[in-house]
Design an enzyme around this catalytic site. Structure first.
Site, PDB file in Angstrom:
ATOM      1  N   HIS A  59       0.821  -1.212   0.000  1.00 48.05           N
ATOM      2  CA  HIS A  59       0.000   0.000   0.000  1.00 48.05           C
ATOM      3  C   HIS A  59       0.854   1.259   0.000  1.00 48.05           C
ATOM      4  O   HIS A  59       0.561   2.221  -0.701  1.00 48.05           O
ATOM      5  CB  HIS A  59      -0.894  -0.039   1.231  1.00 48.05           C
ATOM      6  N   HIS A  88     -10.336   3.134  -0.678  1.00 45.05           N
ATOM      7  CA  HIS A  88     -10.454   2.719   0.719  1.00 45.05           C
ATOM      8  C   HIS A  88     -11.306   1.460   0.755  1.00 45.05           C
ATOM      9  O   HIS A  88     -12.287   1.362   1.490  1.00 45.05           O
ATOM     10  CB  HIS A  88     -11.054   3.851   1.572  1.00 45.05           C
ATOM     11  N   ASP A 124      -5.009  14.994   1.705  1.00 47.49           N
ATOM     12  CA  ASP A 124      -4.005  15.060   0.633  1.00 47.49           C
ATOM     13  C   ASP A 124      -4.110  16.391  -0.106  1.00 47.49           C
ATOM     14  O   ASP A 124      -3.106  16.987  -0.489  1.00 47.49           O
ATOM     15  CB  ASP A 124      -4.224  13.919  -0.377  1.00 47.49           C
ATOM     16  N   GLU A 148      -2.878   4.927  12.731  1.00 47.98           N
ATOM     17  CA  GLU A 148      -3.521   5.634  11.625  1.00 47.98           C
ATOM     18  C   GLU A 148      -4.658   6.512  12.117  1.00 47.98           C
ATOM     19  O   GLU A 148      -5.658   6.692  11.432  1.00 47.98           O
ATOM     20  CB  GLU A 148      -4.021   4.626  10.594  1.00 47.98           C
TER      21      GLU A 148
END
Lengths: 771, 96, 257
Positions: A63, A114, A136, A332
C-alpha cells in the site's frame, strides 16, 4: 529518569538492538518477507529495533511502497511529452498532482481507494476514505472544493450488499456533508465480482493560488517539526500493512485491525486552520497523516527535504497512554497533520492553533544529518536513512503472463452465443428492452445515493450527478472553473485490460468534453486482484501500459493516483478495474452544457455525432442477458479528440444547448437520460442512422460504440454546426427534435415511451432494494 | 410491561468524536471537574409478559449482533427493568 | 461581483454595495455555509460582515444591522444539533440584541435554525428526518407569513423553490406550541407537495412574534444565482432565495427613512 521509563516500558533502543543481535523479531507477522527483513538488517548493519521494524514494515507494505506496481507505473513519467508537461505544476509522487489553470490559479486533484476498510466497517471505512483524500488536497496548500465517489458493489440482491450500500453511502455523506464539500459525481456499479470486495474510491479536488503551493518536504536546518489535529490513538494499527497487503481472511481474527473512526468536525476545523496557516505563510512544508501515520510523515518529509530530522516521540499527544513507540509510529488515527515551521513563526503558528482550538505538539527539528532519529525520553529508538524507509523500499518485477482462459473468453462473442439469440427487433420488444435496461441495477437512477450527498454547499456547483461531469466554479469574477468525471468499465477491462483501461480514459475524457471543458489532467485508481498471481499481474501491466499510451495520444498527463491490489477472495480476483478521473478547464462555467434537453429547447434539432458499429460484447445489454465475452468496443483516440474538439467549440460558441456522451447502454440509455434529466420529451427517427451505418434498430439503440455523443442544436445554429462537423470530417446524423409538449420519448415507427413510465422504471430500482 | 435495558458504548480504544466535542465544551460553561466524556446509547426493549431467561438470552444476542456494532462498540450492560414490580431494578445488571 | 476568497474573509468587496447596510454572518467551528450566506448578502446589495463565535469584545456584533446564522454542522452536531454552539459568547449578544427594543433582525438557516431553537429564540426543536437519511433536494415552500423582517418582499402564499439539505430536519413541538404558532401566524414557511422529513404540520420555518427572528431548515442562500442552485417548479433555475435578503434590506432602508 529516562532510563527508568525506557526500562519500565521495556523500550527497545538502538543501543539495545546493537547488543542483542539474536532477538527474534515478528517481521513475518508484520507482513515482511524474509528477503525484506534481511535487507533491513543490511541497511542498518544490525537488527532493527521494534520501532524501526514497525516503520519499515508499514512503509514497505504494498500500500505504501507500490513495490509490485512501481516498475509499471514508471511509464506515466517516461511517456510524458512536452505538451503534457506544459500545465503540470506538480506530477506523480507528491500528495496530489497540481495543474495550472491560468490567472494565477491552480487545481489539485486525486482519486484514492479505501476498499478493504469499507468492507470491514462500511460507515467508518468510507468516511475515513473521504477524510484521507481531502487531507491530501489540503497538504498541497489548496482549499478542497468538491469530492466524488466511484463505488462498486456485489450483486444488488446479494444479502451483504444492502449492509455495504447503506453503510458506505451514509459514511460518505456523513463525513463529506459535514466538511462542506459538494459531492458532484461518481459511479455506482453492481456486479457479483465485487462481492466481499467492494470498491470504495474517493476523489477530491482543491483550488489554490500559485503562491500557496506547498510540498511535503522538511527543509531548513533548525526548523521545527509540529504534529497537530487529533490525538494519536490505536486506530488501524497495522492497517496499512495488513489490510492493504493481504486479502482479508476471517480465519485470522488477530489480524483484524482496530478500526479508524473519523471525526469530520475535527477535519473541517483542520481545513480552515491549515488555510489560515497557508495564508500567513506559516509553514515551510506540510504532510497529512494517512496510512502509516507518523512513520510515513516523518520519513517522507525528511527524505524530500534536507534529509535529516530529529523527533522526540514522547511529545506526541496520545488518546491512549498505553501505546508502545512502535504503535505510535504505525497508528492511523485520523485528522492529523505534520508541518515544518521556522523558529520565527512558532508563536504565530500557535496563535492560529489556539484560534481554532486545535491541539498541537512540537516534536523535533530538521537536521542535516541525513538520518531520521527518533528518541523516547532521549534514548534513540530509531536511527535510519529516511530515504530507505520512504522511497528506496523493495521493488519487485513480478512475473506475469497472459491468462490462458482469455482466448476462450474473447472468442465467445455475444451475437454467436446463446444469450445473443432472439434479440428484440419489433417495436414493442425494443420498447420493453429499453425499459428493462433503464431499470437495471447499473443503468437505473442513482439519486437514492446522490440525494444523501450535499451537492450545493459552496455555491459554486454548476453541474453535478447525473450530468456527464461535475463542474465547479473556481473564480467568481471570471467564471473560471473545472469539470471532472470518473469512469471505469471492469467488464471491458476483463475482456482486454489494455484496451479496457484506454476505454475508461476515453469515456472520462469524452464526459469532460461533453460538459464543454477542455481536458487537462488525469488521476487513476487502479483496483486489481493479487499481484502474486501472474495472470492478475498481467492484467495490471496491460492496463497501465494502455493508460500511459492513451494519455500520450490524448496529450494529458497522469498527475497522481493510487493502486489497490489484493482485491480478491481466495483465488478469485475482481475484474480489473482501472478507475480513471479526467479534469478539464472552463474559461467560463456559464458555457457548460447540461446532459438533457431543457424546457426552453422546444424544436431544437437532435444530432448523433460518431459512427455506430455492431459492438455488443461486454455491453450492458449483454449484461442483462448474463453474458460476458468477446472483445470490447473499438477504441479510436483520434476520433475521441475530434469529437471532444467539436463538443467544446460548439459549447463555447453557443451552437449546442445540451449534450450527453454515449457509453454504457448506448443510444437507448443516452436518449432516455436526456429525456429524464428535465422531463422534456423528444421525437426520434433511427432510419437515417441505420441506413448510413448499416445497422438495425436494435444495434443502433444498444451498441456501445465509442466516440459518440448526442447533442441538441438550436434551429438557428444547425448550418454552422453541420459545417463544423463536416469541416472536421466527423460523422453526424440528425435524429429528430426536442418536443416540450411530448410527454414521451417517441421513436418513430417503433415505440412511444411515456416519460412517466420511463421514470417509474428508472427510479424504482434502488428504493426497491434499499428502502 | 417489563423492559430490558441495553447499554452500548464505543470501545475504549475507539475514538469517540461526540464525547471529545462535549468534553471540550464543558469547561467553557464552568463545568471544570470532568476530564473525559464518552457518549453511548441506551436501548429499551419492551417485553409482553414475563422476562424469561430465554428472552433475556435473546436480548443479549440482539445486543451483540444488531444493537451494537462489534467492530467499534461494546455492549456494557443488559438488564431487566420491571416497573410493575417495584421501583427497584429486578435482576442484577449483567456485564456482557 | 466580487469573488469569495479562499479564506473566510467575508468582507472585502471591491464593488460598492447598493446600500450601506451591514449584515453579519456568524462562523462557528463546523459552520459550512458562511461563505454562501456572505455571497447572498453581497448579491442582494449589502455588505457581509464576518462575526466570530468566540468574540468576547463588547462590540463583537461590529455594528451590523442584521445577522445571519448560516448552516453547517457546528461542533459536528455532536450532543444535539446546535446544543454546543448556543453557548458561544457571541450568541448571548445576538439573543440580547434580538430581544432588545431595536429588535435586531436574525435569520437562522438549517443549523442556524437549530441553534436559535436551542437558544430559545424560537420554540420547538429539530429531530432526525423520519426516513433517517440525509436528504439534499430542490424543495418548494409556501410563504405563510410575509410580514416578517425576512419575508416582506414575498407575496402572501407565494411558492418558492430553494434547497433543502439536512439530516436532522424534522420540526417538532408539543401540540399547544404548534396551535399557538398557527393561531399567531408564526408559521413562516410550509413544505409544498411533499413533507420531506416528517415535520409537524409540514412546518419548514417559523418566526418569533415580533417578526425579527426567523428560522427555517431549507437554504435561501443556495438559490441566489441562476445556474448554481435549484431548478424551480417551471424547470428554470430558481433565485427565489434572494427575497430573504431583499426583505431585510427593504426593512432596514424603511427604518432609516
Amino acid at each position: 529518569m529516562s532510563e527508568t521509563t525506557v526500562q519500565k516500558f521495556n523500550i527497545d533502543t538502538v543501543e539495545h538492538a546493537a547488543g542483542t543481535p539474536d532477538v527474534e523479531l515478528p517481521w513475518a507477522e508484520l507482513g515482511l518477507k524474509q528477503n525484506e527483513f534481511e535487507e533491513i538488517v543490511k541497511l542498518l548493519d544490525r537488527r532493527p529495533t521494534a520501532a524501526e521494524l514497525a516503520m519499515y514494515s508499514v512503509m514497505w507494505s504494498e500500500h505504501c511502497s507500490y513495490k509490485s506496481s512501481k516498475v509499471h507505473l514508471r511509464q506515466f513519467g517516461e511517456k510524458l511529452t512536452d505538451e503534457m508537461k506544459k500545465d503540470m505544476m506538480v506530477g506523480i509522487g507528491e500528495n496530489a498532482g497540481v495543474t495550472d489553470l491560468g490567472d494565477g490559479w491552480a487545481v489539485t486533484f486525486k482519486v484514492e481507494s479505501h476498499n478493504h476498510p469499507s468492507f470491514v466497517e462500511p460507515y467508518q471505512g468510507a468516511a475515513t476514505g473521504i477524510g484521507g483524500i481531502v487531507r491530501d488536497i489540503i497538504s498541497m496548500g489548496a482549499r478542497p472544493v468538491a469530492v466524488m465517489d466511484p463505488l462498486r458493489f456485489g450483486a444488488i440482491d446479494h444479502p451483504d450488499t444492502a449492509r455495504l450500500v447503506h453503510g458506505i453511502v451514509s459514511g460518505i455523506g456523513g463525513y463529506g456533508n459535514s466538511l462542506g464539500l459538494p459531492n458532484i459525481g461518481g459511479e455506482v456499479v453492481f456486479d457479483s465480482v465485487y462481492q466481499a470486495n467492494p470498491l470504495v474510491n474517493a476523489l477530491a479536488v482543491g483550488v489554490l493560488r500559485h503562491e500557496d503551493l506547498r510540498l511535503a518536504n522538511a527543509s531548513g536546518v533548525g526548523n521545527r517539526v509540529v504534529l497537530f489535529g487529533a490525538r494519536t490513538g490505536g486506530d488501524g494499527i497495522g492497517g496499512a500493512s495488513v489490510l492493504a497487503s493481504e486479502s482479508f481472511d476471517d480465519s485470522k481474527p488477530s489480524k483484524r485491525p482496530a478500526v479508524q473512526v473519523g471525526d469530520p468536525f475535527a477535519e473541517k476545523v483542520l481545513i480552515e486552520c491549515c488555510l489560515e496557516l497557508f495564508k500567513h505563510s506559516l509553514v515551510e512544508g506540510i504532510q497529512d497523516l494517512g496510512a502509516a501515520g507518523i512513520s510515513c510523515a516523518t520519513s517522507e518529509l525528511a527524505s524530500n527535504g534536507e534529509g535529516g530530522m530529529r523527533v522526540e516521540l514522547t511529545n506526541v499527544l496520545l488518546r491512549d497512554p498505553t501505546l508502545t513507540p512502535g504503535e505510535i509510529l504505525m497508528s492511523e488515527s485520523q485528522e492529523r497533520m505534520m508541518a515544518v515551521v521556522t523558529p520565527e513563526n512558532v508563536a504565530e503558528f500557535e496563535k492560529v492553533m489556539e484560534k481554532w482550538n486545535v491541539e498541537f505538539s512540537w516534536l523535533g527539528e530538521v537536521t542535516d544529518s541525513g538520518r531520521l532519529v527518533i528518541t523516547w525520553e532521549g534514548a534513540t529508538i530509531v536511527d535510519v536513512d529516511p530515504r530507505t524507509v520512504a522511497h528506496e523500499g523493495p521493488v519487485y518485477n513480478r512475473p506475469f503472463n497472459r491468462p490462458e482462459w482469455l482466448d476462450q473468453v474473447q472468442a465467445d462473442g455475444f451475437r454467436a452465443s446463446h444469450a445473443g439469440a432472439d434479440l428484440p427487433a419489433a417495436g414493442d420488444q425494443l420498447r420493453a428492452a429499453v425499459l428493462e435496461l433503464m431499470a437495471s441495477p447499473n443503468m437505473c437512477d442513482k439519486s437514492w445515493v446522490t440525494k444523501q450527498y450535499d451537492h450545493y454547499v459552496g455555491g459554486n456547483t454548476a453541474l453535478a450527478s447525473p450530468d456527464d461531469a461535475g463542474v465547479i466554479r473556481v473564480d467568481e469574477e471570471t467564471g473560471l472553473g473545472v469539470a471532472i468525471s470518473t469512469d471505469a468499465n471492469g467488464r471491458y477491462a476483463y475482456l482486454d485490460p489494455y484496451t479496457g483501461a484506454q476505454l475508461a480514459l476515453a469515456e472520462s475524457y469524452r464526459n469532460v468534453a461533453t460538459s464543454g471543458a477542455v481536458p487537462m489532467a488525469v488521476t487513476d485508481c487502479l483496483n486489481f486482484g493479487s499481484p502474486e498471481d501472474p495472470e492478475v499481474m498481467w492484467q495490471f501491466a496491460e492496463a497501465v501500459r494502455g493508460l500511459a499510451d492513451a494519455c500520450q495520444t490524448l496529450g494529458i498527463p497522469v498527475t497522481g493516483g493510487n493502486v489497490s491490489l489484493y482485491n480478491q477472495t481466495g483465488t478469485t480476483a475482481i475484474h480489473p478495474t482501472p478507475v480513471v478521473g479526467v479534469l478539464g478547464k472552463f474559461d467560463d462555467v456559464d458555457r457548460r452544457t447540461p446532459s438533457g434537453w431543457q424546457q426552453n429547447a422546444d424544436g431544437q434539432a437532435i444530432y448523433l455525432l460518431g459512427t455506430t458499429r455492431d459492438e455488443l460484447d461486454g455491453s450492458e445489454f449483454a449484461n442483462l442477458r448474463g453474458h460476458l465475452g468477446g472483445l470490447p468496443p473499438k477504441l479510436d483516440l483520434e476520433a475521441e479528440k475530434t469529437l471532444g474538439a467539436i463538443l467544446i467549440n460548439a459549447s463555447r460558441d453557443g451552437m449546442i444547448d445540451s449534450a450527453h456522451d454515449l457509453s454504457e447502454g448506448g443510444l437507448a440509455a443516452a436518449l432516455s437520460e436526456m429525456v429524464l434529466r428535465f422531463g422534456v420529451g423528444a421525437r426520434i427517427a433511427l432510419d437515417d442512422l441505420c441506413a448510413r451505418d448499416g445497422v438495425d434498430a436494435f444495434t443502433a439503440l444498444f451498441s456501445e460504440s465509442q466516440a459518440r455523443a448526442v447533442v441538441a442544436v438550436p434551429r438557428s445554429e444547425e448550418v454552422r454546426f453541420n459545417d463544423m462537423a463536416t469541416a472536421r470530417q466527423f460523422p453526424v446524423v440528425r435524429l429528430g427534435v426536442v418536443d416540450v409538449l411530448a410527454t414521451a420519448l417517441e421513436v418513430q415507427g417503433l415505440f412511444d415511451l411515456p416519460i412517466a413510465e420511463l421514470r417509474e422504471a428508472h427510479e424504482g430500482t434502488l428504493p426497491k432494494h434499499f428502502g | 410491561m417489563p423492559r430490558i435495558v441495553v447499554d452500548v458504548m464505543p470501545k475504549p480504544e475507539i475514538l469517540d468524536p461526540q464525547g471529545k466535542a462535549i468534553v471540550g465544551a464543558l469547561p467553557r460553561l464552568g463545568f471544570t471537574a470532568f476530564s473525559g466524556v464518552r457518549q453511548g446509547k441506551r436501548f429499551e426493549l419492551t417485553v409482553d409478559g414475563e422476562v424469561t431467561e430465554e428472552i433475556l438470552e435473546q436480548a443479549r444476542n440482539a445486543a451483540a449482533t444488531m444493537l451494537s456494532n462489534p467492530v467499534i462498540e461494546d455492549v456494557v450492560n443488559v438488564e431487566v427493568l420491571d416497573e410493575t414490580a417495584s421501583e427497584d431494578v429486578a435482576g442484577a445488571p449483567e456485564a456482557v | 461581483m466580487s469573488e469569495t476568497p479562499l479564506i473566510a474573509d467575508l468582507g472585502g468587496s471591491e464593488t460598492a454595495p447598493l446600500t450601506d447596510a451591514k449584515i453579519g454572518v456568524v462562523t462557528f467551528p463546523g459552520t459550512l455555509d458562511d461563505r454562501d450566506a456572505a455571497r447572498a448578502v453581497r448579491l442582494a446589495g449589502a455588505t457581509p460582515v464576518p462575526l466570530w463565535h468566540a468574540d468576547t469584545d463588547p462590540a463583537a456584533l461590529r455594528g451590523v444591522d442584521a445577522v445571519v446564522i448560516p448552516g453547517g454542522f457546528s461542533y459536528g452536531d455532536y450532543l444535539r444539533a446546535g446544543a454546543i454552539a448556543r453557548f458561544a459568547p457571541l450568541m448571548a449578544k445576538i439573543v440580547d440584541a434580538a430581544n432588545s427594543i431595536d429588535k435586531l433582525p436574525v435569520l437562522g438557516i438549517c443549523n442556524g435554525f437549530q441553534i436559535l431553537t436551542e437558544a430559545h429564540l424560537l420554540p420547538g426543536s429539530m429531530v432526525k428526518n423520519d426516513h433517517l437519511k440525509f436528504i439534499c433536494r430542490d424543495q418548494t415552500l409556501r410563504v405563510e407569513n410575509n410580514r416578517t423582517a425576512w419575508t416582506n418582499q414575498y407575496a402572501d402564499g407565494q411558492e418558492i423553490t430553494i434547497v433543502l439539505k439536512n439530516q436532522d430536519g424534522q420540526y417538532v413541538a408539543d401540540e399547544k406550541t404548534l396551535d399557538e404558532l398557527e393561531a399567531e401566524g408564526r408559521v413562516a414557511f410550509r413544505y409544498v407537495g411533499w413533507n420531506p422529513n416528517g415535520s409537524r404540520r409540514g412546518i419548514a420555518g417559523i418566526t418569533n412574534s415580533a417578526g425579527n427572528v426567523v428560522g427555517l431548515m431549507p437554504h435561501p442562500e443556495h438559490a441566489v444565482e441562476p445556474g448554481f442552485g435549484p431548478l424551480g417548479a417551471d424547470g428554470h433555475y430558481s433565485t427565489d432565495g434572494l427575497g430573504f435578503f431583499a426583505s431585510v434590506l427593504s426593512q432596514l432602508v424603511g427604518e432609516a427613512k
